[in-house]
Each structure stands twice: as C-alpha cells, then as structure tokens.
Design a protein around this motif. Sequence first.
Motif, PDB file in Angstrom:
ATOM      1  N   VAL A 138       0.832  -1.204   0.000  1.00 11.95           N
ATOM      2  CA  VAL A 138       0.000   0.000   0.000  1.00 11.95           C
ATOM      3  C   VAL A 138       0.869   1.257   0.000  1.00 11.95           C
ATOM      4  CG1 VAL A 138      -1.711   1.330   1.292  1.00 11.95           C
ATOM      5  CG2 VAL A 138      -1.937  -1.157   1.117  1.00 11.95           C
ATOM      6  N   MET A 139       1.894   1.276   0.856  1.00 11.59           N
ATOM      7  CA  MET A 139       2.759   2.453   0.957  1.00 11.59           C
ATOM      8  C   MET A 139       3.484   2.735  -0.357  1.00 11.59           C
ATOM      9  SD  MET A 139       4.400   1.926   4.764  1.00 11.59           S
ATOM     10  CE  MET A 139       5.487   3.352   4.575  1.00 11.59           C
ATOM     11  N   SER A 140       3.987   1.698  -0.996  1.00  9.10           N
ATOM     12  CA  SER A 140       4.739   1.919  -2.234  1.00  9.10           C
ATOM     13  C   SER A 140       3.842   2.370  -3.379  1.00  9.10           C
ATOM     14  CB  SER A 140       5.501   0.642  -2.624  1.00  9.10           C
ATOM     15  OG  SER A 140       4.620  -0.434  -2.846  1.00  9.10           O
ATOM     16  N   ALA A 141       2.566   2.025  -3.309  1.00  3.96           N
ATOM     17  CA  ALA A 141       1.623   2.485  -4.331  1.00  3.96           C
ATOM     18  C   ALA A 141       1.264   3.952  -4.153  1.00  3.96           C
ATOM     19  CB  ALA A 141       0.357   1.628  -4.298  1.00  3.96           C
ATOM     20  N   HIS A 142       1.562   4.520  -2.992  1.00  6.63           N
ATOM     21  CA  HIS A 142       1.260   5.925  -2.706  1.00  6.63           C
ATOM     22  C   HIS A 142       2.534   6.665  -2.272  1.00  6.63           C
ATOM     23  CE1 HIS A 142      -2.586   3.766  -2.272  1.00  6.63           C
ATOM     24  NE2 HIS A 142      -3.127   4.871  -2.744  1.00  6.63           N
ATOM     25  N   GLU A 143       3.627   6.351  -2.905  1.00  6.35           N
ATOM     26  CA  GLU A 143       4.918   6.921  -2.537  1.00  6.35           C
ATOM     27  C   GLU A 143       4.947   8.420  -2.824  1.00  6.35           C
ATOM     28  OE1 GLU A 143       8.707   4.554  -2.889  1.00  6.35           O
ATOM     29  OE2 GLU A 143       8.907   5.896  -4.604  1.00  6.35           O
ATOM     30  N   THR A 144       5.619   9.166  -1.964  1.00 11.63           N
ATOM     31  CA  THR A 144       5.710  10.606  -2.150  1.00 11.63           C
ATOM     32  C   THR A 144       6.616  10.935  -3.334  1.00 11.63           C
ATOM     33  OG1 THR A 144       7.637  10.864  -0.699  1.00 11.63           O
ATOM     34  CG2 THR A 144       5.439  10.943   0.341  1.00 11.63           C
TER      35      THR A 144
END
Length: 209
Positions: A15-21
């Motif tokens: 999930v985090m890598s799909a919404h990386e800054t």
Amino acid sequence: MSEVSNPFFARVWTVMSAHETEELTRLRRENLAGLSGRVLEVGAGTGTNFAHYPSQVSQVVAVEPEALLLRHAQAAAASAPVPVTVTGQTVEEFADAEPFDAVVCSLVLCTVDEPAPVLRQLFSVLKPGGQLRYLEHVASAGWRGRLQGAADATVWPRLFGGCHTHRETERGLTEVGFAIDVARRQWTLPRWLPLPVAEFALGRAVKPA
C-alpha cells in the motif's frame, strides 16, 4: 539475507509503495542515475525502482525473498523500460555468478539481521571498480538517535519487516572494503516530527579496482 515471511509488513508496504511521495520517487531516480551494464538489485520490494532505471542498463537481476512482494515485483518487471529478472533467491546464491557492474540497495540494508556478512557478499559479487548505490534509513544524532534506539529495541522491527532505523550503514560499507565516493543526507519529513525514519542516506560506494 535469508528467505523471509512478513505477510503483515508485505501488505503494508504494498500500500505504501503504491502511494509513494514525489520526494522519495525523486531520491530513487537520483540513486539510479548514470548506472549501466548488469545490475543486481537487493530487496526489490514491489519493484518500485524498475521504472526509473536508465536505458544504459542492459539487465537488472532483482532479488526479493518475501513471497507477496516477489509477486508484485514480477508484475512490475513486465513493464520496466529495461530487462528485469526477478528472483526469490537470496544474495548468497549469487556467489558464483558472473560479477555485476553495480549493486542497488533501496531501503533494504536496515532490514537484515547481520549487515556485515551481507555487505561482504555484495562486495564479492561486484566487478573491480563496480559500485553500490544505496538509499537507506540511517542513524541520526541527538534526540532522534535516541528515539531510533528505543524503536529498534521494541516494536519497530516486528512491525516493519525487521527494519532497524539506527544503522551505521556507511561505516559498515567501509569496514568490508568499499570506498564511499559520493554521500549525502536527505530529510523526507519535517525535522520536528518524532519519527525514526525521517532521515535518509543517499550515496555511492565503490569496490577498489
């Protein structure tokens, strides 16, 4: 590195890598800029780096021993701009492989239980003059360093796939024979936030010719 199973962290990281800054994406691009030839990527995660390899790279062999992340990385490899092979093998299994021109480590050295043997193995798989590119959580000074020590001694590694935030990664690289050629620190979050992973080290370590 050894085979791992961290299903909770793998789901969180997906999930985090799909919404990386955009800031972290920019650091990934900077870490990969100028690479060429054959590259070994260690701990590929979901394959977030793959889209940013320059065209001069002839092949990427990406290692990801966590089963769920491995599947995501294999899917990402299919649309990469350079040839990428993703394997669930461990770094140790490349001992007799043809030496690589470069090794890439992105947010992975903090997760290994014993960094020194892994760094020695990475040193051994590089050609003389080859380089290791790193983008890693590292030890901070002052109150954040104390926070990192507390986090590493309690729940942080258990929640985040073995991540240890207070790692002296660059010192570890020099201890196994690398020469640090380029290095800098980058804050990705405001310095006042009480989080142990706000500071990153970005750099290039070279295996002497």
